[in-house]
Enzyme design. Structure first.
Site, PDB file in Angstrom:
ATOM      1  N   LYS A 174      34.961 -28.299  11.771  1.00  0.00           N
ATOM      2  CA  LYS A 174      35.858 -27.922  12.855  1.00  0.00           C
ATOM      3  C   LYS A 174      37.195 -27.423  12.322  1.00  0.00           C
ATOM      4  O   LYS A 174      37.718 -27.949  11.344  1.00  0.00           O
ATOM      5  CB  LYS A 174      36.120 -29.139  13.754  1.00  0.00           C
ATOM      6  CG  LYS A 174      34.995 -29.469  14.723  1.00  0.00           C
ATOM      7  CD  LYS A 174      35.312 -30.725  15.511  1.00  0.00           C
ATOM      8  CE  LYS A 174      36.619 -30.621  16.256  1.00  0.00           C
ATOM      9  NZ  LYS A 174      36.626 -29.596  17.317  1.00  0.00           N
ATOM     10  N   LYS A 210      45.642 -43.331  19.689  1.00  0.00           N
ATOM     11  CA  LYS A 210      45.968 -42.993  18.297  1.00  0.00           C
ATOM     12  C   LYS A 210      47.467 -42.915  18.084  1.00  0.00           C
ATOM     13  O   LYS A 210      48.017 -43.492  17.128  1.00  0.00           O
ATOM     14  CB  LYS A 210      45.320 -41.660  17.930  1.00  0.00           C
ATOM     15  CG  LYS A 210      45.730 -41.105  16.583  1.00  0.00           C
ATOM     16  CD  LYS A 210      45.707 -39.582  16.551  1.00  0.00           C
ATOM     17  CE  LYS A 210      46.863 -38.992  17.331  1.00  0.00           C
ATOM     18  NZ  LYS A 210      46.902 -37.511  17.243  1.00  0.00           N
ATOM     19  N   GLU A 276      52.591 -29.402   8.249  1.00  0.00           N
ATOM     20  CA  GLU A 276      51.739 -30.499   7.784  1.00  0.00           C
ATOM     21  C   GLU A 276      51.888 -30.746   6.281  1.00  0.00           C
ATOM     22  O   GLU A 276      50.921 -30.756   5.523  1.00  0.00           O
ATOM     23  CB  GLU A 276      50.261 -30.204   8.133  1.00  0.00           C
ATOM     24  CG  GLU A 276      49.438 -31.462   8.277  1.00  0.00           C
ATOM     25  CD  GLU A 276      48.108 -31.246   9.003  1.00  0.00           C
ATOM     26  OE1 GLU A 276      47.444 -32.242   9.275  1.00  0.00           O
ATOM     27  OE2 GLU A 276      47.764 -30.089   9.297  1.00  0.00           O
ATOM     28  N   HIS A 291      36.550 -36.511  12.404  1.00  0.00           N
ATOM     29  CA  HIS A 291      36.194 -35.090  12.354  1.00  0.00           C
ATOM     30  C   HIS A 291      34.853 -34.893  11.669  1.00  0.00           C
ATOM     31  O   HIS A 291      34.073 -33.993  12.032  1.00  0.00           O
ATOM     32  CB  HIS A 291      37.277 -34.306  11.623  1.00  0.00           C
ATOM     33  CG  HIS A 291      38.307 -33.724  12.538  1.00  0.00           C
ATOM     34  ND1 HIS A 291      39.511 -33.225  12.088  1.00  0.00           N
ATOM     35  CD2 HIS A 291      38.315 -33.539  13.882  1.00  0.00           C
ATOM     36  CE1 HIS A 291      40.220 -32.785  13.117  1.00  0.00           C
ATOM     37  NE2 HIS A 291      39.516 -32.960  14.215  1.00  0.00           N
ATOM     38  N   HIS A 303      35.563 -34.594  21.171  1.00  0.00           N
ATOM     39  CA  HIS A 303      36.533 -34.851  20.092  1.00  0.00           C
ATOM     40  C   HIS A 303      37.073 -36.281  20.153  1.00  0.00           C
ATOM     41  O   HIS A 303      37.079 -37.000  19.144  1.00  0.00           O
ATOM     42  CB  HIS A 303      37.678 -33.846  20.198  1.00  0.00           C
ATOM     43  CG  HIS A 303      38.805 -34.111  19.249  1.00  0.00           C
ATOM     44  ND1 HIS A 303      38.737 -33.842  17.899  1.00  0.00           N
ATOM     45  CD2 HIS A 303      40.044 -34.650  19.469  1.00  0.00           C
ATOM     46  CE1 HIS A 303      39.878 -34.190  17.319  1.00  0.00           C
ATOM     47  NE2 HIS A 303      40.685 -34.671  18.245  1.00  0.00           N
ATOM     48  N   CYS A 838      26.315 -56.808  11.023  1.00  0.00           N
ATOM     49  CA  CYS A 838      25.985 -57.923  11.914  1.00  0.00           C
ATOM     50  C   CYS A 838      26.893 -59.129  11.684  1.00  0.00           C
ATOM     51  O   CYS A 838      26.988 -60.010  12.539  1.00  0.00           O
ATOM     52  CB  CYS A 838      24.509 -58.325  11.779  1.00  0.00           C
ATOM     53  SG  CYS A 838      24.060 -59.124  10.226  1.00  0.00           S
ATOM     54  N   HIS A1187      16.585 -23.554  34.273  1.00  0.00           N
ATOM     55  CA  HIS A1187      16.162 -22.164  34.454  1.00  0.00           C
ATOM     56  C   HIS A1187      17.299 -21.375  35.094  1.00  0.00           C
ATOM     57  O   HIS A1187      18.003 -21.878  35.964  1.00  0.00           O
ATOM     58  CB  HIS A1187      14.911 -22.091  35.343  1.00  0.00           C
ATOM     59  CG  HIS A1187      13.692 -22.699  34.728  1.00  0.00           C
ATOM     60  ND1 HIS A1187      13.587 -24.052  34.442  1.00  0.00           N
ATOM     61  CD2 HIS A1187      12.501 -22.143  34.329  1.00  0.00           C
ATOM     62  CE1 HIS A1187      12.401 -24.295  33.905  1.00  0.00           C
ATOM     63  NE2 HIS A1187      11.727 -23.164  33.829  1.00  0.00           N
ATOM     64  N   LYS A1215      13.855 -27.504  27.507  1.00  0.00           N
ATOM     65  CA  LYS A1215      13.311 -26.238  27.981  1.00  0.00           C
ATOM     66  C   LYS A1215      14.426 -25.443  28.655  1.00  0.00           C
ATOM     67  O   LYS A1215      14.998 -25.887  29.654  1.00  0.00           O
ATOM     68  CB  LYS A1215      12.165 -26.468  28.972  1.00  0.00           C
ATOM     69  CG  LYS A1215      11.498 -25.163  29.421  1.00  0.00           C
ATOM     70  CD  LYS A1215      10.442 -25.421  30.492  1.00  0.00           C
ATOM     71  CE  LYS A1215       9.774 -24.107  30.908  1.00  0.00           C
ATOM     72  NZ  LYS A1215       8.967 -24.253  32.127  1.00  0.00           N
TER      73      LYS A1215
END
Length: 1590
Positions: A174, A210, A276, A291, A303, A838, A1187, A1215
């Site tokens: 991406k 985040k 950045e 990502h 995302h 676990c 369809h 299909k």
């Protein structure tokens, strides 16, 4: 300028400009004026997607026109302003698929066509896809034009629209091609969120979480607190609000706060680091791993969903590296989960959406390697150090080895701990105490600050469940170290939506069962019960004793699956009655604790009496009582009655603070590491004063094993003996600490002598059968164990002699995993432990402790196999057959038992055996009907409980008359068992019943009885077989092919989908007939060359379920191939009403009940219909279809992606059918299909175009292409071809290579095989040729059979034996017969093939005999006769044996030849030499078939004729009356031989030799081509002798 509400919008500065504008109502009331006044242009271009265009563009165009006109007319400038600016609009398909180079080029070309120049302003209206891609267009068009962002999704508002990152996706990942290009404005209109689908809104919350997680702890706390309110508003259907635009009104202030908060943080970071360089990396928290997941799972996973899982994994990575505290990880995970975001790739929604696509660790790491934050090969990941804080002000360097551990499902533990090591380890809070504390605090009044609470899967399930019951509110303090519970004094309500899903949390399930009984109905009255459920393992764990106790106290509880296990439905009764409650407490002490804790809220004081024997795990009961005392309720143990407790009524008073002691069971693992390695470990907060029985482990187990133990009231220190010097314990009773037996067992494995552990019987019903699990897994180390009734005996080995296990399977059991991790640290070899995660049940950070504290090296690894455990699985579940008497239940049951290899039992017969009487006599006796029905139900329940696998039970016709029996059968269906309803036409049933005297006579008309029982039969069964075969003389009937196929499907043994996926070309024929009954002659011809048949239910004349059931049954018997059940709606190109969703669902249910192989489900059906069908599908495969008969969708862009994604979510097969206008459409389709198959290769795709020009797409489709046939009245779709036409086209395209087939032997000039096969090749569209190669020397065919274009051969005399050494493999049949008449090339690799020899002579004989009425099942034994002892004799013997004839007589002149033949077959064939005549003897098996293999021309030995006549004239026995007696003549000429005449004179039927020739060739054709022509076609070709058309 103000917005719709009259206020000024909020502005946020970024890069020195206040260009981010936030408020409600900006789009129509603010944006146009701001653009025209502050970002002037001659051309504005609004680009959005097709979903948003109709919603928002027309209104904006109106507003823009008005504002533009007003601005022009109000201008007083001289000279006058130029003409008004123009507004262009463009729409692209929605979804990630549009974020591509192709779409970007398409937009750029359009902009140039519109003569857009450099002053153009582009408006990007949409979510992240639109913003990213259109921003990149703006960055490159004319080398950069101005653009503005108008984000319509939450994710775009808080993340992608801010900061100037623009990009498109590439196959490698991406956003890998793009530019930094800052928008001139970002208009964040919060009103857009009102129409945002719930999933898209939640997707955006991942970015909000985040941002708070990396930057703002206070905002993170607000997110935790607001989750219920936000989710409630978001999940409110638009239809439920008076004004759809007011859906989010209750949280409008919250929404504005979170958007502003996230936008401000991002704006601040971007302003400080636009390109950045470091700080901006922080915004990529969760994205490095997320990502990579997204790149693999896109576009099915959004995302934010991928980032949510990425945040969890990156937080676990920080914990593994010792940077982030476990409590902070748990808090982050809970916050993410509280917004209904996935926290694992195993999330059921992700698995379904992606079609089960995996994310292999190597591929994830490869995707991460191209992350823009990386420096060379060094991966950089943002690591949290606390909620709201990062480890560094940039992404941190992390080694692949650490990442691999966190990503991998398994871990390979490298042995070795540093000698002399001394460590302190504080285990997580006790699971037992944590769960009790949560229940008590929630039931109590006021706040309670709980410290050291276990952060695990179990407690997460408990917290979520209490929240759903509205029993308490929760908040966190001290970075997640303290949970504040605000109890509501026992005021609980049944959950309004959803069930309580508890995973495999056994403690939570037991405690919450009783808590659910305290619930009142929901405030709106919609919810009057609570459903508790869990994962597959939970649904096997017992809860019956607790349910019985609650039921006896007035609570209505329903088992929704397996009896005595979850799922259960508990009525919201507002509390149980109280008084005396008796409880069996020998299985689990948790039952006792559950009732104890809820008892103060009963309607009367409770006296709890434990019955059935000594209660298990008394220390845990004592723990519960002690904790109840801490919360203000004092339980009194009776001084006069054993195991009896008196609990007063009351409300818990929450202590201000409660500290959860560390888990003593978990503490055994670090102590055991010290013990096994000779090092020292201290547990600082568990000692002799502990409430937990497992705290005695160090003193009572480790000290006797040779360890030095120091224990105070609050701490425990253990030092192990020198390596290899642990001592076994002859006997230890671990009943007070049963969970710790696993730890003791692994220590005993390397201790001297034998250790016997008892008192642990309850461990068989924990997360798994732990005793067996330890025995089986220790055996992999070479350690011998014996299972005891209540324990285990372990014989120790020297640690140096432990063998290397291939892998350790953990049964999804945390204690199994941690125990074997202990043994692994001294194993001579690295140990692979599966199911690493676990341990999250009780100690999520255990592997981090083992690695970081003890210094044990480990590597993440993906195991090749996911389990080493084998079991019968659900396919072996016993089946119960119900239906009217005389419907054929016993016959069907015996057929099932035969085909599945199971035991058949007739329950009526078993009932008669047990009571030593017939049912008619039982009913006539004092027992009566009522007593009989009672016995019947008791037997039914007993069989369900004691014989759950391996049986087929036929029930009495009236079993459904009893409510208790109906409840048991319904429960059995819900639990995944199969109950089969067998039905046939009522007239046949009546005929049978009128002469059946073995059962009581009918007291009412049979039809009335059936009408009364019909709904009961339906509700008590989940499968139905409507039989056209079950005749009155059932014992003489062979199992039909269609019934065998039906049974194979419903029991999970059908392999059809796997088989057709392996074929290069496969087809299904679409029937277009209104009634199958009227086309019984046509349909067998129409299905030739297809792999399945589609029943177009929408085209049938009657859509009632009863009619459709009969149609399916008849079609299944006619064509004997898989059925595709299709209900095509009008909008999808069919005739079924679009709005009749209930009718469609009823028909889908018919299909699933009848066990059809495929059901076509349209993706335009409502979600609830699709969900219902997919959840109930069993082993039926779903063809998820869409369809586009109007041709509105294009294959060139992402238009089909939304339908593909949905189909991938629900379908086993996808299909997609579009419309073709140009040849380019076919090639675009092929590109689309290739790309999708590369991404999801396990899910096959049918993709084609309708219309004349779409025929090429049908030719190239490959998988399950829908076809028509000349015999059908019409094609099912425009442009549909026949299978033969497609094969012809494929041969022209060299997709089906031309093969050469031969007949080998001599003389063969008169053989009719060439005309047979060449005609069949022509009819089926195959390009092959069949010719004669006449020779009697086998060496002359060797070059031919090894040629690359060799397709196969027929072999006749004299080469049938000579050819065998030249072949690569011989079938068992050909080996037994000793001759090969067919050669089949079998592809193996890269154009190479192996030659297989087979024999179809015997198949031809069997088929010819069956056509003449001979069956393989008969009322009494029968024999067969073969005349002659030549080469064909052996095939005849094999054929007779396959039909069950015994003995088999041979009539021949040469006795020696007969003896030789007889001795070469197994003794079970019972071959006898018939010399002279065959005389009747009592009890003999009379001959029913004679096969003559001698020449028909010339004289026949008189002795042979006498012997044959004696057979033909032998009288038919009374028991054989009605059986077909047939002579099969193998000679071809004359057509009516002397032997046939003799048979006919004796009253026998005859079959001419040409029938066998046709039949064996018919079988050869099937072996070579996998196509099964109608037999009559093959027979006609041979019989009529038509000239060879080739």
């Amino acid at each position: 300028m103000s917005t719709a509400n009259g206020s000024s919008p909020t502005r946020i500065s970024i890069l020195g400009e206040e260009s981010i504008i936030v408020d409600y109502g900006l789009w129509l009331n603010y944006v146009t004026h701001d653009l025209l006044n502050n970002i002037p242009s001659s051309t504005y271009v609004l680009i959005t997607d097709t979903n948003l265009h109709s919603l928002y563009v027309p209104q904006f165009e109106t507003a823009f026109t008005s504002a533009s006109a007003a601005a022009t007319s109000n201008s007083s400038a001289t000279p006058p302003p130029p003409r008004a600016p123009r507004l262009l609009t463009y729409a692209i398909p929605p979804g990630e698929g549009s974020k591509s180079r192709d779409t970007k080029a398409e937009i750029e070309d359009w902009l140039l066509e519109q003569q857009c120049t450099r002053d153009t302003v582009i408006i990007a209206l949409g979510g992240g896809v639109i913003g990213d891609m259109i921003g990149y267009v703006a960055a490159t068009f004319m080398r950069g034009v101005r653009f503005v962002q108008v984000p319509t999704t939450l994710l775009a508002m808080v993340d992608s629209s801010i900061g100037g990152k623009t990009a498109i996706d590439t196959p490698m990942g991406k956003n890998l091609v793009g530019a930094f290009w800052q928008p001139r404005r970002i208009y964040i209109d919060l009103a857009f969120l009102n129409t945002l689908p719930a999933r898209e809104f939640i997707n955006g919350m991942a970015e909000v979480i985040k941002t708070a997680a990396i930057w703002d702890a206070e905002e993170f706390s607000a997110l935790e607190q607001n989750a219920p309110a936000i989710l409630s508003a978001v999940r409110t259907p638009a239809s439920a609000a008076a004004d759809p635009n007011a859906r989010l009104l209750p949280i409008s202030d919250i929404l504005k706060r979170i958007v502003l908060g996230s936008a401000r943080v991002k704006a601040h970071i971007v302003s400080a680091d636009e390109k950045e360089g470091g700080l901006r990396n922080l915004l990529n928290f969760g994205h490095s791993i997320g990502h990579a997941f997204e790149a693999i799972l896109t576009p099915q996973v959004l995302h934010g969903e991928a980032v949510a899982v990425g945040m969890v994994k990156e937080a676990e990575l920080a914990r593994h590296l010792g940077i982030l505290r476990p409590a902070a990880v748990a808090r982050l995970v809970k916050c993410i989960a509280s917004y209904d975001l996935p926290i694992s790739l195993e999330d059921k929604r992700l698995v379904r959406m992606t079609g089960g696509k995996s994310c292999p660790v190597d591929i994830v790491l490869a995707k991460m390697a191209v992350d823009k934050k990386n420096e060379g090969k060094q991966k950089k990941i943002v690591l949290l150090s606390a909620i709201g804080k990062t480890h560094e002000p940039k992404a941190s360097s992390v080694d692949d080895r650490a990442i691999r551990v966190v990503l991998s499902a398994a871990v390979r533990v490298q042995p070795g701990v540093r000698p002399g090591l001394k460590v302190d380890v504080t285990p997580p809070g006790s699971k037992s105490i944590s769960n009790r504390a949560l229940i008590l605090a929630a039931l109590g009044k006021g706040p309670c600050r709980i410290k050291n609470l276990l952060h695990s899967d179990d407690t997460e399930h408990m917290l979520n469940a209490i929240g759903k019951l509205r029993g308490a509110s929760f908040s966190w303090e001290d970075d997640g170290e303290i949970l504040v519970v605000e109890g509501r004094g026992g005021q609980l309500f049944a959950p309004s939506e959803g069930e309580l899903y508890l995973g495999n949390a056994g403690t939570a399930s037991r405690f919450l069962t009783t808590v659910a009984a305290l619930c009142s109905p929901s405030s709106d009255g919609d919810a009057t019960s609570t459903v508790l459920t869990g994962n597959a393992r939970m649904k096997l764990r017992p809860i019956g004793a607790l349910v019985d106790a609650l039921r006896s106290n007035g609570i209505n509880i329903e088992y929704m699956g397996k009896e005595s296990s979850l799922p259960i439905r508990v009525d919201a009764a507002g509390g149980f009655g109280g008084g005396v409650i008796e409880l069996a407490a020998t299985v689990s002490s948790q039952y006792v604790s559950s009732l104890l804790m809820a008892a103060p809220y009963a309607k009367e004081p409770v006296t709890l009496r434990l019955v059935g024997g000594k209660p298990i795990s008394q220390p845990y009961i004592d723990m519960t009582i002690a904790m109840m005392r801490s919360f203000g309720i004092d339980v009194q143990r009776s001084t006069t009655e054993a195991d009896t407790y008196h609990i007063p009524q009351g409300i818990y008073t929450n202590p201000a603070e409660y500290t959860v002691e560390s888990d003593a069971s978990s503490a055994t693992y670090p102590l055991a590491v010290a013990a096994i390695t000779g090092t020292t470990c201290t547990i600082p907060n568990i000692g002799s004063a502990s409430l937990q029985g497992d705290a005695r482990f160090a003193v009572e187990v480790l000290r006797p094993m040779g360890c030095t133990v120091e224990q105070s009231a609050s701490s425990t220190t253990v030092t192990g003996p020198p390596l290899g010097q642990l001592k076994g314990i002859p006997h230890v009773d671990m009943e007070p600490m049963t969970d710790a037996f696993l730890t003791a067992s692994v220590l005993a494995a390397v201790a001297s002598g034998t250790t016997q552990i008892t008192g642990i019987a309850n461990q068989r019903v924990k997360e798994c059968n732990r005793i067996k699990a330890m025995k089986d897994q220790l055996a992999k180390f070479g350690v011998h164990c014996n299972e005891l009734d209540d324990g285990i005996e372990v014989t120790g080995n020297s640690w140096t002699e432990l063998t290397e296990p291939r892998e350790i399977y953990c049964y999804d059991d945390h204690r199994v995993a941690m125990s074997f991790s202990v043994l692994s640290v001294i194993s001579p070899h690295p140990v692979l432990i599966l199911e690493r995660e676990c341990t999250g049940k009780t100690w999520p950070g255990w592997w981090d402790v083992l690695s970081g504290v003890f210094g044990v090296a480990m590597d993440g690894e993906e195991p090749l196999s996911h389990s080493t455990v084998t079991g019968s699985g659900p396919n072996n579940r016993s089946v119960f057959v119900i239906g009217m008497r005389g419907a054929g239940k016993s016959t069907a049951g015996k057929w099932m038992a035969s085909t599945l290899g199971r035991t058949f039992m007739d329950l009526d017969t078993e009932l008669e055996r047990r009571h030593n009487t017939t049912i008619p006599d039982m009913v006539k006796s004092e027992v009566g009907w009522e007593g009989f029905r009672k016995f019947e139900v008791e037997l039914l329940r007993e069989m369900m409980e004691t014989k759950p696998e391996g049986y087929i039970f036929s029930c009495g016709g009236g079993i459904v008359e009893t409510p208790e029996a109906r409840e048991a059968l319904i429960s059995y269906c819900r639990a995944g068992g199969a109950v089969l309803l067998v039905h046939r036409d009522t007239t046949h049933v009546l005929e049978y019943l009128n002469r059946d005297k073995s059962r009581p006579a009918w007291s009412e008309e049979i039809e009335k009885v059936y009408i009364r029982r019909k709904p009961w039969y339906q509700e008590c069964s989940n499968f139905e077989y409507h039989s056209p075969h079950l005749g009155v003389e059932e014992s003489a009937v062979e199992m039909p092919v269609d019934f065998a196929r039906f049974v194979s499907l419903i029991c999970g043994k059908s392999s059809h989908l796997r088989e057709v996926k392996a074929k290069p070309h496969s087809f299904f024929v679409s029937l277009t007939v209104p009634n199958i009954t009227a086309h019984t002659a046509t349909i067998p011809k129409a299905v030739v060359g297809s792999d399945a048949v589609e029943l177009r239910v929408d085209l049938l004349q009657d859509h009632s379920p009863e009619f459709v059931v009969r149609q399916v049954a008849l079609l299944r018997s006619l064509c004997k191939m898989p059925i595709i059940f299709t209900v095509r709606t009008v909008s999808q190109g069919g005739r079924f009403p679009d709005a009749d969703h209930a009718g469609a669902l009823a028909l889908y249910r018919v299909a699933l009940r009848m066990g059809v192989e495929y059901v076509d489900v349209e993706m335009t059906m409502p979600e609830d219909v699709i969900e219902t069908v997919t959840k109930a599908k069993g082993y039926t495969s779903i063809i998820a279809s869409h369809h586009d008969p109007k041709g509105t969708l294009s294959w060139r862009n992402g238009a089909w992606m939304q339908y593909y994604n949905k189909a991938l979510h629900y379908g086993d097969v996808i299909k997609l059918v579009g419309w073709c206008r140009t040849d380019e459409d076919n090639f675009s389709l092929l590109t689309f299909k290739t790309r999708m198959l590369a991404a999801h290769e396990s899910t096959p795709i049918i993709a084609l175009n309708m219309g004349e020009q779409g025929k090429l797409s049908r030719v190239l489709n490959g998988f399950m292409t829908p076809v028509t046939h000349a015999a059908l009245p019409a094609a099912a779709a425009p442009g549909q071809l026949t299978a033969a036409e497609i094969r012809q086209a494929l041969s022209l395209l060299s997709k089906i290579p031309k093969r050469k087939f031969y007949l080998f032997g001599k003389p063969i000039s008169k053989s009719r095989s060439p005309i047979l096969h060449n005609t069949l090749f022509q009819q089926t569209g195959l390009p092959h040729t069949y010719s004669r190669l006449e020779t009697d020397k086998v060496a002359e065919v060797e070059t031919t059979i090894r040629a690359s274009d060799f397709g196969g051969a027929s072999v006749t005399i004299p080469l049938k034996l000579d050819i065998m050494p030249m072949l690569d493999e011989i079938t068992d049949a050909a080996k037994t017969i000793g001759a090969v008449n067919t050669i089949i090339p079998v592809p193996v690799q890269a154009g190479k093939q192996r030659l297989r020899g087979d024999n179809t002579d015997w198949c031809g004989m069997v088929h010819s005999l069956r056509m003449a009425g001979v069956t393989g099942k008969r009322a009494c034994p029968a024999s067969g006769v073969v005349v002659g002892s030549g080469g064909t004799t052996r095939a005849a013997i094999f054929a007779l044996h396959s039909l069950g004839f015994s003995p088999i007589y041979i009539i021949a002149r040469n006795a020696t030849s007969v003896e030789t033949i007889a001795s070469s077959f197994p003794a079970e064939y019972d071959i006898r030499n018939l010399q002279g005549t065959l005389a009747y003897t009592e009890g003999m098996a009379r001959p029913e078939v004679v096969i003559s293999t001698i020449p028909a021309t010339g004289d026949v030995d008189e002795g042979i004729l006498m012997a044959v006549d004696s057979v033909l004239t032998l009288p038919m026995g009374t028991s054989n009356t009605g059986a077909a007696r047939v002579l099969l003549e193998m000679a071809y000429t004359p057509t009516f031989t002397n032997m046939m005449a003799r048979a006919k004179d004796a009253g026998w039927g005859t079959v001419p030799g040409f029938e066998v020739l046709a039949a064996q060739g018919w079988f050869q054709f099937q072996l070579w081509t996998d196509i099964k022509p109608v037999y009559s076609t093959a027979s006609s070709i041979v019989m009529n002798g038509t000239s060879d058309s080739s």
